[in-house]
Design a protein around this motif. Structure first.
Motif, mmCIF file in Angstrom:
data_model
loop_
_atom_site.group_PDB
_atom_site.id
_atom_site.type_symbol
_atom_site.label_atom_id
_atom_site.label_comp_id
_atom_site.label_asym_id
_atom_site.label_seq_id
_atom_site.Cartn_x
_atom_site.Cartn_y
_atom_site.Cartn_z
ATOM 1 N N SER A 1 0.835 -1.208 0.000
ATOM 2 C CA SER A 1 0.000 0.000 0.000
ATOM 3 C C SER A 1 0.864 1.249 0.000
ATOM 4 O O SER A 1 2.028 1.216 0.390
ATOM 5 N N PHE B 1 4.907 -0.630 2.725
ATOM 6 C CA PHE B 1 4.463 0.526 1.949
ATOM 7 C C PHE B 1 5.412 0.798 0.801
ATOM 8 O O PHE B 1 6.605 0.536 0.869
ATOM 9 N N PHE C 1 -1.443 3.491 6.059
ATOM 10 C CA PHE C 1 -1.014 2.679 7.191
ATOM 11 C C PHE C 1 -1.599 3.110 8.534
ATOM 12 O O PHE C 1 -1.843 2.291 9.393
ATOM 13 N N GLY D 1 1.959 4.692 1.739
ATOM 14 C CA GLY D 1 2.209 4.887 3.168
ATOM 15 C C GLY D 1 1.071 5.525 3.935
ATOM 16 O O GLY D 1 0.845 5.204 5.103
#
Lengths: 351, 327
Positions: free
Chosen positions: A77, A103, A82, A79
Motif C-alpha cells: 500500500s 508501503f 497505514f 504509506g
C-alpha cells in the motif's frame, strides 16, 4: 481582470456564500497562500471529500488487516493508508503485531516483489479516485501480460461525480472549486452536467494562489448574476472531454459498483470494482453501510462542508497528526491535517 | 590500499594510537593538542559560549560537502548565534566497522579545511568503533568567546529588520535527492558564517540576534524566536530567495522551502536603520551574495508570512517529522 481588482471584489463581497474546495491539494494550497485572509467574511470556504484516505471505510481497512494476517500473504500500500484506523486496528498496528504489510512509493514495485517471493500472495491496496485508477489499470495490464499468479488487488477506488451530485442535493453549498487532477482525467464535461442538473457553479482550477482566487471570483460572479455552469480555469491540463487512453484502460478492467464513503454513506455506482472476467485477480470484500465512526469524531461533517475542523470537539485536543482519531487527520491531504499543519491546531485565519 | 576500519581501531591499544597519530594528528595537529594529553588546556578570557551537536547525516558525502564539513559548520554556526567568536572545537568520531580508511581521511581533510576557514582549532577528540555498515557519526562541541554583549532576541522591537543570507532549502533538497536517487544539480549550502558575522560587526551593524536555519526550516526558527521577541516577525514570500532547481524539486514532492533545513543560512535581526547597510555587507561576503531583507518586526504576536498573492498566513513550527538524518 488584474489580481488587485479581483481581491478587492472578493474582500467586499456582500452576499453570504459557501464554497467547497473538493480536493485536499486545494485545501493545502488555500492555506499556503493565506486565501482566507483575502476574502470577505461572507465567503466561507469548506472542504470536500477529495482526499481518498479520508473517505475510505473502516471495513476496508479491516479487510486489508485480515489479508495481512493470512498465511503467506503480504499487503502492499501507499504509506498514508497505514495509520488509518479500522474498526479494530490500523495496518500499521497490524504490522507491529506480526501482520505482513509493506508501503511502496509506486504500486508497480509489487511486480519485482512477486518475482523475488513467488510463494507469497501479494495484495495491492487500490485506493484513490479517477486520477489513480489508470495506474491500477496499468498494473493489472502488466500482471496479465506477464501472467503473474501471486498478485491480487483489493479495490476501494472511487469516482467523483456521484458524491458531488449527492453534495449538490444538500442545499447549503453554493459552488464548487472542482478537483483539478480528477478533471485532467475525466474532462470538464461531467462538471458541466452537474452544474446544469443542480444549478450550481463549478470552477476547475490549478493549485497556485492566483488560480484559486480566480476560481472563487468566478463562482461568486456566477452566483451574483444567477449563472450556474462549469468553467475551465486550468486549460493547460484539463480538456473538455475525458482523457481517452486513461478512460479506456480503466473501463477495460473496472466497472462501477456501489461504494460506502466514510462519513457520507453508501452511494450507488460511486466505486470501481474489477470486472467479472478479472475476478480471479480481485480479493472480494463487503462493505457495511453503518460505517463505524469513533465517538465524537465529526470527520463526516468536515468532508461534507457542514463544519470546519476547529468546530469538531476532538480537533487539536484528542485528535492531532501524531494521534489521529478521524481519517481527515491521518492523511497529509486530509482537511483536518491541513488545518492543523497551517495553524498549529488553532484557527487558520489571520484576517 | 583498501584498508578499512576494524574493531581493533577502537580498542584503545596500539591500533587506536596508530589511527590517531597516522590520521587525526596528521590533519588536526596544533599547539593545543600536540602533547596528546587527555584534556586540552586553553587560554580564554571573559564570558564564553559553549555548545555541542552530533552529526548522523546519510549519505556521509554529498554534493557540496560531507559529514566532516557539516560537523564543523554546525557547531561553529551555533556558536555565532550567541554573539561569540568560535575558538575551540572537540571532535568525537564513532566509526562503524568497515569504513574505508580513505573515506575517513577525506573527511579529516575536509574538517581541517573547514576549521581553518572558520578560524577554529580542533583541540581534542575521541574515537570509538562499533559494528555497523561502514558509516560514521561525529560529535563536535565548541567554545566561543563573547565579543561585547551576547545576542538577545528579547531586545527585538517593532521596526527591526529581518535578513536572510541566501537561498532556502539547498541542503535539505540535496540530501533528499541523494536519498531518493534523483539526479539534479542541487548542492548542499553547508558553510561557516564566521567571516560574514565579523564583517557585520566590523560595519557596526546593530545585531539583535541571529539563528542558523537548520532542521524545521525558516518557519520553525521564526516561530521559536517569536517566543522571545516583543512584536511579530513578518516576512514576505516574494523576497525569499529560493533557487529554481530547489523550487521545482519542492513543488514535485509537495514540500515547502520554508520548512526545509539549511546548513549555511541564518536569519539575522538587526536595527531597522541598519537594514540596508547589513544587506550590502552580507552581499559582499562569501555565502551572502543572495542576501535579502525578508521582513520586519511589526506589532502583534505570531510570525506571519505575506504570501505572493498578498494573503496573510500564520507561520507555525514544523508539524510531525521532517526527513531524518539530514544533519
Amino acid at each position: 481582470m488584474n489580481l488587485e481588482k479581483m481581491i478587492d471584489t472578493l474582500r467586499d463581497y456582500s452576499r453570504p456564500v459557501k464554497i467547497m474546495e473538493v480536493c485536499g491539494s486545494h485545501t493545502a494550497a488555500i492555506m499556503q497562500n493565506g486565501i482566507h485572509s483575502l476574502l470577505s467574511p461572507n465567503i466561507r470556504l469548506v472542504s470536500g471529500p477529495g482526499c481518498p484516505v479520508c473517505v475510505t471505510s473502516p471495513q476496508y481497512i479491516d479487510a486489508l488487516v485480515d489479508c495481512a494476517f493470512r498465511p503467506k500473504h503480504e499487503v502492499i500500500s501507499f504509506g498514508d493508508m497505514f495509520k488509518v484506523p479500522g474498526t479494530k486496528s490500523s495496518l500499521s498496528e497490524a504490522k507491529a503485531s506480526g501482520g505482513a504489510a509493506r508501503f511502496v512509493y509506486s504500486p508497480f514495485d509489487v511486480l519485482t516483489m512477486a518475482k523475488e517471493q513467488p510463494d507469497t500472495q501479494f495484495v495491492v491496496a487500490a485506493v484513490g479516485f479517477e486520477t489513480t485508477a489508470p495506474v491500477y489499470a496499468a498494473l493489472l495490464e502488466k500482471i496479465l501480460a506477464k501472467n503473474i499468479q501471486n498478485v491480487k488487488m483489493l479495490s476501494a477506488l472511487k469516482t467523483m461525480p456521484g458524491v458531488l451530485s449527492s453534495l449538490c442535493e444538500g442545499e447549503d453549498i453554493d459552488g464548487f472549486i472542482a478537483p483539478g487532477h480528477v478533471a485532467a482525467i475525466i474532462g470538464l464535461e461531467p462538471f458541466s452536467a452537474l452544474a446544469a442538473k443542480h444549478r450550481k457553479p463549478f470552477a476547475v482550477a490549478g493549485f497556485d494562489g492566483v488560480p484559486i482566487l480566480s476560481a472563487i471570483f468566478e463562482i461568486t460572479r456566477q452566483i451574483s448574476v444567477g449563472q450556474a455552469r462549469a468553467v475551465n480555469l486550468y486549460k493547460s491540463v484539463v480538456r473538455e472531454h475525458a482523457q481517452a487512453t486513461a478512460a479506456e484502460k480503466v473501463e477495460r478492467y473496472f466497472e462501477p459498483c456501489d461504494a460506502v464513503w466514510r462519513g457520507i454513506g453508501k452511494l450507488s455506482a460511486s466505486g470501481l470494482q474489477l470486472r467479472a472476467e478479472y475476478a480471479h485477480l480481485a480479493i472480494p470484500w463487503t462493505e457495511a453501510e453503518d460505517v463505524f465512526i469513533p465517538s465524537g469524531c465529526r470527520c463526516g461533517e468536515v468532508i461534507t462542508g457542514k463544519i470546519n475542523p476547529p468546530e469538531c470537539p476532538l480537533y487539536g485536543s484528542l485528535c492531532d497528526p501524531l494521534h489521529p482519531i478521524g481519517a481527515c487527520m491521518v492523511s497529509a491531504e486530509g482537511c483536518c491535517a491541513n488545518w492543523y499543519a497551517f495553524s498549529g491546531g488553532g484557527e487558520v485565519s489571520c484576517r | 590500499m583498501n584498508e578499512k576500519i576494524r574493531m581493533a581501531h577502537g580498542s584503545g591499544g596500539d591500533q587506536t594510537s596508530a589511527l590517531i597519530r597516522g590520521l587525526f594528528m596528521k590533519y588536526f595537529r596544533n599547539e593545543w593538542n600536540a602533547a596528546m594529553n587527555d584534556a586540552a588546556v586553553l587560554p580564554l578570557s571573559g564570558q564564553i559560549a559553549f555548545t555541542t551537536d552530533s552529526f548522523v547525516v546519510d549519505p556521509i558525502i554529498f554534493p557540496g560537502g560531507d559529514i566532516g564539513r557539516l560537523a564543523v559548520c554546525g557547531t561553529v554556526n551555533d556558536l555565532l548565534t550567541s554573539g561569540s567568536l568560535p575558538r575551540y572545537l572537540s571532535a568525537s568520531f564513532i566509526l562503524e566497522e568497515g569504513l574505508p580508511m580513505d573515506v575517513l581521511e577525506s573527511i579529516c581533510v575536509s574538517m581541517q579545511a573547514t576549521a581553518k576557514e572558520a578560524g577554529i582549532e580542533i583541540v581534542t577528540g575521541d574515537t570509538k568503533v562499533v559494528s555497523g555498515r561502514g558509516g560514521l557519526f561525529i560529535n563536535t562541541a565548541g567554545i566561543g568567546e563573547i565579543d561585547g554583549e551576547p545576542f538577545d532576541f528579547g531586545q527585538v522591537q517593532v521596526g527591526d529588520a529581518i535578513l536572510l543570507n541566501g537561498t532556502l532549502g539547498d541542503h535539505h533538497a540535496c540530501i533528499l535527492s541523494q536519498r531518493m536517487e534523483i539526479e539534479n544539480d542541487i548542492c548542499s549550502d553547508v558553510a561557516p558564517l564566521v567571516s560574514m558575522m565579523k564583517a557585520l560587526k566590523a560595519g557596526n551593524v546593530r545585531i539583535r540576534g541571529m539563528r542558523d536555519i537548520t532542521r524545521g526550516g525558516l518557519a520553525t526558527v521564526l516561530s521559536e524566536i517569536s517566543e522571545q521577541t516583543h512584536g511579530a516577525l513578518q516576512i514576505r514570500e516574494k523576497t525569499l530567495p529560493v533557487k529554481d532547481s530547489v523550487a521545482s524539486f519542492c513543488k514535485v514532492l509537495g514540500l515547502e522551502p520554508l520548512y526545509m533545513g539549511n546548513e549555511g543560512k541564518a536569519v539575522f535581526i538587526v536595527d531597522g536603520a541598519d537594514a540596508e547597510k547589513a544587506k550590502k555587507i552580507m552581499q559582499s561576503c562569501t555565502y551572502g551574495e543572495n542576501a535579502e531583507i525578508i521582513g520586519e518586526c511589526v506589532p502583534g504576536k505570531h510570525p506571519v508570512l505575506i504570501t505572493s498573492v498578498g494573503g496573510k498566513r500564520r507561520l507555525v513550527p514544523l508539524q510531525g517529522e521532517g526527513l531524518p538524518r539530514i544533519c
